[in-house]
Design an enzyme around this catalytic site. Structure first.
Site, PDB file in Angstrom:
ATOM      1  N   SER A 158       1.102  -1.320   0.141  1.00  0.00           N
ATOM      2  CA  SER A 158       0.106   0.185  -0.081  1.00  0.00           C
ATOM      3  C   SER A 158       0.952   0.842   0.348  1.00  0.00           C
ATOM      4  O   SER A 158       1.822   1.613   0.569  1.00  0.00           O
ATOM      5  CB  SER A 158      -0.685  -0.501   1.417  1.00  0.00           C
ATOM      6  OG  SER A 158      -1.938   0.897   1.042  1.00  0.00           O
TER       7      SER A 158
ATOM      8  N   TYR B 237      -2.195  -1.295  10.978  1.00  0.00           N
ATOM      9  CA  TYR B 237      -2.034  -1.958   9.509  1.00  0.00           C
ATOM     10  C   TYR B 237      -0.977  -1.618   8.812  1.00  0.00           C
ATOM     11  O   TYR B 237      -1.190  -2.725   7.532  1.00  0.00           O
ATOM     12  CB  TYR B 237      -3.963  -1.586   8.849  1.00  0.00           C
ATOM     13  CG  TYR B 237      -3.931  -0.879   7.964  1.00  0.00           C
ATOM     14  CD1 TYR B 237      -4.538  -2.438   6.652  1.00  0.00           C
ATOM     15  CD2 TYR B 237      -3.906  -0.136   6.709  1.00  0.00           C
ATOM     16  CE1 TYR B 237      -4.050  -2.610   5.462  1.00  0.00           C
ATOM     17  CE2 TYR B 237      -3.559  -0.120   5.651  1.00  0.00           C
ATOM     18  CZ  TYR B 237      -3.685  -1.474   4.758  1.00  0.00           C
ATOM     19  OH  TYR B 237      -3.900  -1.280   3.828  1.00  0.00           O
TER      20      TYR B 237
ATOM     21  N   LYS C 262       2.058  -3.920   6.610  1.00  0.00           N
ATOM     22  CA  LYS C 262       2.128  -3.957   5.513  1.00  0.00           C
ATOM     23  C   LYS C 262       4.470  -3.281   5.043  1.00  0.00           C
ATOM     24  O   LYS C 262       4.427  -3.857   4.461  1.00  0.00           O
ATOM     25  CB  LYS C 262       1.585  -2.564   4.544  1.00  0.00           C
ATOM     26  CG  LYS C 262      -0.080  -3.342   4.506  1.00  0.00           C
ATOM     27  CD  LYS C 262      -0.300  -3.922   3.402  1.00  0.00           C
ATOM     28  CE  LYS C 262      -1.754  -4.080   3.019  1.00  0.00           C
ATOM     29  NZ  LYS C 262      -1.933  -5.941   2.927  1.00  0.00           N
TER      30      LYS C 262
HETATM   31  C1  UD1 Z   1      -6.685   3.907   4.056  1.00  0.00           C
HETATM   32  C2  UD1 Z   1      -5.145   3.686   3.776  1.00  0.00           C
HETATM   33  C3  UD1 Z   1      -4.426   2.511   2.721  1.00  0.00           C
HETATM   34  C4  UD1 Z   1      -5.222   1.744   2.965  1.00  0.00           C
HETATM   35  C5  UD1 Z   1      -6.481   2.348   3.627  1.00  0.00           C
HETATM   36  C6  UD1 Z   1      -8.148   0.926   3.383  1.00  0.00           C
HETATM   37  C7  UD1 Z   1      -3.693   6.105   3.783  1.00  0.00           C
HETATM   38  C8  UD1 Z   1      -2.449   7.509   2.641  1.00  0.00           C
HETATM   39  N1  UD1 Z   1      -4.162   5.023   2.832  1.00  0.00           N
HETATM   40  O1  UD1 Z   1      -6.577   4.923   2.877  1.00  0.00           O
HETATM   41  O2  UD1 Z   1      -3.453   2.191   2.054  1.00  0.00           O
HETATM   42  O3  UD1 Z   1      -5.737   0.252   2.372  1.00  0.00           O
HETATM   43  O4  UD1 Z   1      -6.743   2.935   3.878  1.00  0.00           O
HETATM   44  O5  UD1 Z   1      -9.080   0.777   4.142  1.00  0.00           O
HETATM   45  O6  UD1 Z   1      -3.294   5.453   4.739  1.00  0.00           O
HETATM   46  N2  UD1 Z   1     -13.267  10.757   3.468  1.00  0.00           N
HETATM   47  C9  UD1 Z   1     -14.719  11.568   3.843  1.00  0.00           C
HETATM   48  N3  UD1 Z   1     -15.334  10.554   4.288  1.00  0.00           N
HETATM   49  C10 UD1 Z   1     -15.606   9.497   4.710  1.00  0.00           C
HETATM   50  C11 UD1 Z   1     -14.425   8.586   4.285  1.00  0.00           C
HETATM   51  C12 UD1 Z   1     -13.556   9.240   3.558  1.00  0.00           C
HETATM   52  O7  UD1 Z   1     -13.965  12.258   3.481  1.00  0.00           O
HETATM   53  O8  UD1 Z   1     -16.821   9.085   4.480  1.00  0.00           O
HETATM   54  C13 UD1 Z   1     -12.095  11.121   2.840  1.00  0.00           C
HETATM   55  C14 UD1 Z   1     -10.693  10.407   3.986  1.00  0.00           C
HETATM   56  O9  UD1 Z   1     -10.750  11.555   4.920  1.00  0.00           O
HETATM   57  C15 UD1 Z   1      -9.431  10.417   3.010  1.00  0.00           C
HETATM   58  C16 UD1 Z   1     -10.013   9.893   1.416  1.00  0.00           C
HETATM   59  O10 UD1 Z   1     -11.814  10.747   1.483  1.00  0.00           O
HETATM   60  O11 UD1 Z   1      -9.629  11.682   3.092  1.00  0.00           O
HETATM   61  C17 UD1 Z   1     -10.231   8.775   1.893  1.00  0.00           C
HETATM   62  O12 UD1 Z   1     -10.464   8.049   2.253  1.00  0.00           O
HETATM   63  P1  UD1 Z   1     -10.288   6.168   2.787  1.00  0.00           P
HETATM   64  O13 UD1 Z   1     -11.235   5.753   1.162  1.00  0.00           O
HETATM   65  O14 UD1 Z   1     -10.184   5.324   4.104  1.00  0.00           O
HETATM   66  O15 UD1 Z   1      -8.784   5.639   2.180  1.00  0.00           O
HETATM   67  P2  UD1 Z   1      -7.767   6.274   2.570  1.00  0.00           P
HETATM   68  O16 UD1 Z   1      -7.516   6.186   4.048  1.00  0.00           O
HETATM   69  O17 UD1 Z   1      -6.697   7.459   1.990  1.00  0.00           O
END
Ligand code: UD1
Length: 344
Positions: free
Chosen positions: A127, A152, A156
């Site tokens: 990841s 987590y 990795k």
């Molecule tokens: C994280 C990890 C990734 C992991 C994944 C698994 C990092 C960079 N990435 O991804 O390695 O495989 O989790 O779960 O550490 N968001 C919202 N609202 C929501 C959900 C998410 O605004 O309800 C935003 C988050 O703040 C983020 C983006 O959407 O900025 C993506 O979030 P998400 O889909 O959870 O993935 P990551 O956190 O990037």
């Protein structure tokens, strides 16, 4: 006849899409999955898409005896793609031992079996989380690894180190470490897709469930980041594009296309997109509105990270080029299919 590939976690989200691409490329597949975060109907979906039902073993990769029985039953296995792992960042903070036990024992058992059963290569699901909050974007494979911010993420990093140590010790097999950015979307047939248990933690499943009316509104976690619109930036990669890279990686190892015993590739599009940008892309692609509000930052979130995928583009001859609108339409079609089937 191509050699058999063992896909651990093959009924999961990325695993199931990869099984489809492997079968489309002519590889017989054996899936092992404990169904802890997926269900066996996924196998029906794979069969509807490809016309082939993969072999399925319901077992846990931490169970060495079960793995031995599996390798004795399918002696033709020459490659492994290891997806079997727990992957919720938040949960890993609450239950670190579960994460270390699951993710690391699974990997060590598989490496152990590879030597004994003459398996030639393993693709490992890593990841972009290994880069932490990078000082510079986009990140290349040479970008320094930062201290993990969750158990987590640590699994990795440790997994990559375990594989490297085992290979450097002279193990008779190869490995390709694939560092995924943010996989999203679903198969264009809408036969398989992402189906998280309970309330989704990841952005796109929460977004499609909100668009469907299952959730009242989507919280955008923070609009005060140092980014053009204030929301976090990620590199959203279509899950089918991602799946295809695994087939290339397997072929590369089994056909000895490279001298290297261990290789690392970033898998992303090279485009950073904000949370608000993704909501816009979904709305314009589907015509469906997503009720959303700005909420406080989520603890542990990284401000911005996106890939430099040139190494994978050049060396693997692979590119993630599905337009984000198409990916969003596929994600929506999958959500609609779940509704049609009365699942969500
Ligand atoms: C994280 C990890 C990734 C992991 C994944 C698994 C990092 C960079 N990435 O991804 O390695 O495989 O989790 O779960 O550490 N968001 C919202 N609202 C929501 C959900 C998410 O605004 O309800 C935003 C988050 O703040 C983020 C983006 O959407 O900025 C993506 O979030 P998400 O889909 O959870 O993935 P990551 O956190 O990037």
């Amino acid at each position: 006849m191509k050699p058999t590939i063992l896909v651990t976690g093959g009924t999961g989200y990325i695993g199931s899409h990869t099984v489809v691409e492997l079968q489309n490329a002519g590889y017989p597949v054996v899936i092992i999955d404990n169904l802890s975060n997926s269900n066996r109907e996924v196998i029906d979906g794979i069969e509807r898409i490809t016309g082939i039902r993969p072999e399925f073993v319901e077992a846990d990769c931490t169970d060495l005896t079960a793995l031995k029985i599996l390798f004795d039953t399918y002696p033709g296995i020459k490659g492994i793609i290891n997806f079997a792992a727990s992957k919720a960042v938040g949960e890993s903070m609450q239950k670190p031992l579960l994460y270390y036990r699951n993710n690391l024992n699974t990997l060590m058992n598989l490496l152990d079996m590879m030597g004994k059963y003459d398996v030639k290569g393993i693709v490992f699901s890593s990841s972009c989380t290994v880069y932490g909050e990078p000082d510079v974007n986009p990140v290349t494979e040479e970008t320094p690894i930062k201290k993990a911010t969750s158990p987590y993420g640590n699994t990795k990093q440790i997994s990559e180190e375990i594989i490297t140590d085992v290979i450097n010790s002279g193990a008779p097999f190869k490995s390709i470490l694939l560092r995924y950015f943010n996989p999203v979307g679903a198969h264009p047939s809408a036969e398989i897709g992402e189906l998280p248990n309970g309330v989704p933690q990841n952005l796109v499943p929460f977004l499609t469930q909100t668009a469907m009316g299952i959730r009242k509104e989507l919280s955008v976690f923070g609009n005060d980041y140092n980014t053009p619109d204030g929301s976090c930036i990620r590199d959203y990669i279509d899950v089918v594009d991602l799946a295809k890279a695994h087939v290339i990686a397997i072929e590369r190892m089994l056909d000895d296309k490279s001298e290297a015993k261990i290789e690392i590739f970033n898998l992303g599009t090279g485009n950073g997109m904000s949370v608000l940008g993704l909501i816009n892309a979904f709305e314009s692609a589907t015509g469906v509105k997503v009720p959303h509000k700005i909420a406080p930052r989520r603890a542990g979130d990284i401000e911005k990270v996106w890939a430099n995928p040139e190494h994978a583009n050049k060396v693997l001859g692979w590119v993630a080029d599905t337009p984000i609108e198409e990916t969003m339409r596929n994600a929506w079609a999958w959500q609609c299919k779940l509704r049609e089937r009365d699942i969500m």
